[in-house]
Design a protein around this motif. Sequence first.
Motif, mmCIF file in Angstrom:
data_model
loop_
_atom_site.group_PDB
_atom_site.id
_atom_site.type_symbol
_atom_site.label_atom_id
_atom_site.label_comp_id
_atom_site.label_asym_id
_atom_site.label_seq_id
_atom_site.Cartn_x
_atom_site.Cartn_y
_atom_site.Cartn_z
ATOM 1 N N ARG B 3 0.942 -1.174 0.000
ATOM 2 C CA ARG B 3 0.096 0.077 0.130
ATOM 3 C C ARG B 3 0.813 1.244 -0.085
ATOM 4 O O ARG B 3 0.523 2.328 -0.581
ATOM 5 C CB ARG B 3 -1.006 -0.224 1.207
ATOM 6 N N ILE B 4 1.988 1.123 0.995
ATOM 7 C CA ILE B 4 2.794 2.237 0.873
ATOM 8 C C ILE B 4 3.278 2.644 -0.538
ATOM 9 O O ILE B 4 3.336 3.879 -1.097
ATOM 10 C CB ILE B 4 3.868 2.118 1.813
ATOM 11 N N GLY B 7 0.833 4.046 -2.541
ATOM 12 C CA GLY B 7 0.580 5.480 -2.367
ATOM 13 C C GLY B 7 1.642 6.658 -2.901
ATOM 14 O O GLY B 7 1.311 7.517 -3.240
ATOM 15 N N LEU B 8 2.746 6.200 -2.775
ATOM 16 C CA LEU B 8 3.813 7.022 -3.066
ATOM 17 C C LEU B 8 3.945 6.985 -4.853
ATOM 18 O O LEU B 8 4.125 8.279 -5.040
ATOM 19 C CB LEU B 8 5.338 6.465 -2.785
ATOM 20 N N ALA B 10 1.287 6.846 -6.557
ATOM 21 C CA ALA B 10 0.139 8.121 -6.748
ATOM 22 C C ALA B 10 0.452 9.284 -6.613
ATOM 23 O O ALA B 10 0.052 10.335 -7.532
ATOM 24 C CB ALA B 10 -1.160 7.396 -5.998
ATOM 25 N N THR B 11 1.058 9.585 -5.420
ATOM 26 C CA THR B 11 1.591 11.109 -5.004
ATOM 27 C C THR B 11 2.504 11.501 -6.256
ATOM 28 O O THR B 11 2.429 12.587 -6.770
ATOM 29 C CB THR B 11 2.496 10.965 -3.830
ATOM 30 N N ALA B 15 1.998 14.820 -8.551
ATOM 31 C CA ALA B 15 3.026 15.796 -8.575
ATOM 32 C C ALA B 15 3.453 16.082 -9.920
ATOM 33 O O ALA B 15 3.711 17.461 -10.216
ATOM 34 C CB ALA B 15 4.147 15.237 -7.566
#
Lengths: 452, 150
Positions: B3-4, B7-8, B10-11, B15
Amino acid sequence: MRGLAAMMVAIGVVVAANVAAYGHDTQVDVSVAHRFTLSPETRALVRAVHAPLRIRAFLASHGGAADDARFLLSRYTELNSRIRFSVVDPDAHPGEARRFGITRYASVVLTYRGRRVDAPDAEELEISTAILRLLRGHVRSVCVLTGHGEPALDDTAPDGLSAVADLLRHNAYEPRDLDLSTSSIVPKDCAAVIVAGPTDPLLPAEVQALDAYTKADGRLMVLATPTSRADPNPLIASWGVRFTGGLVIDPARSENLDTANVIVERFPSASPVDAGVSRLQLPAGGGLFVAVPPDRPGLSVARLALASGRSFVETRPDTEIDFDGLDIPGPVLVAAAADDSRVAAGETGVPGRSGARIERTRVVVAGDVAFVTNRFLDHLSNARFLLNGINWLTEEEQLLATTSRPSADRPLPFTPERQTRVLAVTVGAVPGAIVGIGLVPALVRRLRRRRR
Amino acid sequence: MTRIARGLAATALVATALGGCHHAPRTTADRPVAIVTGAEAVGASIVVSAAGRSGPVPAGDMRTALAPLLAARVLDQPEGPTSYGLDHPQARLEYTTASNRPVVVLVGAPDFDRHFLYVGREGDRRVFLVPAAVLRRVLALVGVTVAAPS
């Protein structure tokens, strides 16, 4: 949940980095030729601006040219806040265009301390040239001797000197021909005289005129060539430098297999002529030696450039290119600068004062002329060296507009010395390292076995 | 993928997308623009006048160049009319459309390199740049000489 938290943290980091970056203006130019950074010469020039300097670039406000100009001029203002600029659209603001007499696009007007200089284009070289002219406040003549088969200032062929003429103009000098066959006196407004590789001998009257000029506070640059019937020694011997003739050969530092195409990397003097000069390419040059007469206490000679320790002057280049007893061993001196300061009786030149005054003669000599021709001027630091020499002769501060337009080429002369280094690394060091790394585990294993 | 990591990733995507956003600054229009449109010019009579002289623009090349009358550049936010010689225009073109509606075009000063003439249309605050070559022969009809480019 953990993914969301990671995302929030990442966003926080990005926002914090942006906030921190907003207040700072650090830039890194990673382009090959540093296209987006001002040259070191321009940076020095910009630092010398001590009063408000205004730049107006007349360009159509839309389109690439205006954007490029804004980008470039911003680099100047970042370095010195006394410099301000504006990009003026002459169609939208015809009054301002009329006020400055603008009749074509891409004109750039610079004003400083009530003086005005126009640059013909919004490029770094042109703008820096204009700034240099503004700082100096004058343009000085550099006279180039003609009439003896010298390469010409207006000759754009590879062996011509048109690039020298451009370089001088870009650095607040006006080059012009000097014909001593019609006038036996060097004009007083010649800030310096260049004798650039005459192939035919100078007439005695011409030598006399140049000698008289040099002795009377003159500034002379002699670029000799061994492929000439003209002997430069009558012009330079009085100043402690002599031309040996012959051909400088450097088996260690030369361009590829041509050992007469010498790469110079030794600049032992602290003379400003050597400032910023890292390497020179001197093709088919002759050697010099220094012989300062003992009765000339005011005369000092700087050894500007030396070929490598393996270099020599081949005195019979027509018959052989091998060092023998008749040749002059190296390291060969290929450029020198003489400064002779004397106390002369007479007026000081200062109102209200009489008595002695200082006379100063300066001479720069190189054993080569080909290095300033169009073919070689842009190679290595050749242009910088020539311009340093002219600045030193004329006692101008060592400020330069850039010595050449930015080029994508990054020449790296493949000298025999470098070839040896490359061979040592590729054949010796790299395979050796691979074998060594391969042996390490075996050695470790052997050591472990012994311990057991 | 954890998940981490998702998440990264997607960020990073967000960005990157935000970083790529760019709002082009508004610039003075440089597109060809019709000062007098083709629709207005169809069947219109055109009269040129200057300093008390006036005359109709004859059919043929001269008229074709004026109907429609196109500008090479438009100044959307011009200075005052004085800057462009439009306070005292050197000539005016009066179009009378097929529907009897008058359209008045004022011809001002040449621009800085004399390749263009400033032109205004009554009722329009914009200033237009029309190639001097388009207007030179028409203005000559009423004795106005347009200087050659510098």
